[in-house]
Design a protein around this motif. Structure first.
Motif, PDB file in Angstrom:
ATOM      1  N   ALA A  17       7.794 -45.326 -53.938  1.00 44.22           N
ATOM      2  CA  ALA A  17       6.349 -45.268 -53.718  1.00 44.22           C
ATOM      3  C   ALA A  17       5.794 -46.545 -53.111  1.00 44.22           C
ATOM      4  O   ALA A  17       4.701 -46.539 -52.556  1.00 44.22           O
ATOM      5  N   HIS A  28       0.458 -44.363 -54.782  1.00 43.44           N
ATOM      6  CA  HIS A  28      -0.396 -43.723 -55.780  1.00 43.44           C
ATOM      7  C   HIS A  28      -1.722 -44.470 -55.943  1.00 43.44           C
ATOM      8  O   HIS A  28      -2.548 -44.070 -56.745  1.00 43.44           O
ATOM      9  N   PHE A  32      -2.985 -48.725 -59.081  1.00 43.12           N
ATOM     10  CA  PHE A  32      -2.191 -47.951 -60.038  1.00 43.12           C
ATOM     11  C   PHE A  32      -1.371 -48.835 -60.975  1.00 43.12           C
ATOM     12  O   PHE A  32      -1.385 -48.612 -62.189  1.00 43.12           O
ATOM     13  N   ASN A  46       5.913 -42.670 -62.317  1.00 50.00           N
ATOM     14  CA  ASN A  46       6.155 -42.255 -60.936  1.00 50.00           C
ATOM     15  C   ASN A  46       7.325 -42.988 -60.288  1.00 50.00           C
ATOM     16  O   ASN A  46       7.544 -42.846 -59.097  1.00 50.00           O
TER      17      ASN A  46
END
Length: 64
Positions: A17, A28, A32, A46
């Motif tokens: 990510a 995200h 985050f 995640n």
């Protein structure tokens, strides 16, 4: 004395990510990781391991 960053706690530097091999720019949301700290989470839900980013980190360390 060592300084621990958000990227160290949640291993952002090896996550799919993150936008680069330093763990910056979470897809995200930029805040985050901060929300994870505020929520007192031990792991990022995640997190996905990215072998390519680890290879880039190793190449950078070997070049030094």
């Amino acid at each position: 004395m060592a300084i621990v960053t958000v990227q160290d706690i949640y291993r952002c530097d090896s996550c799919k990510a993150a936008s680069d091999e330093f763990g910056r720019g979470c897809k995200h949301g930029m805040l985050f990781p901060l929300m994870l700290i505020m929520g007192n989470f031990k792991k990022c839900m995640n997190y996905e391991f990215d072998a390519e980013k680890v290879k880039l980190q190793l190449k950078r360390k070997e070049a030094k």
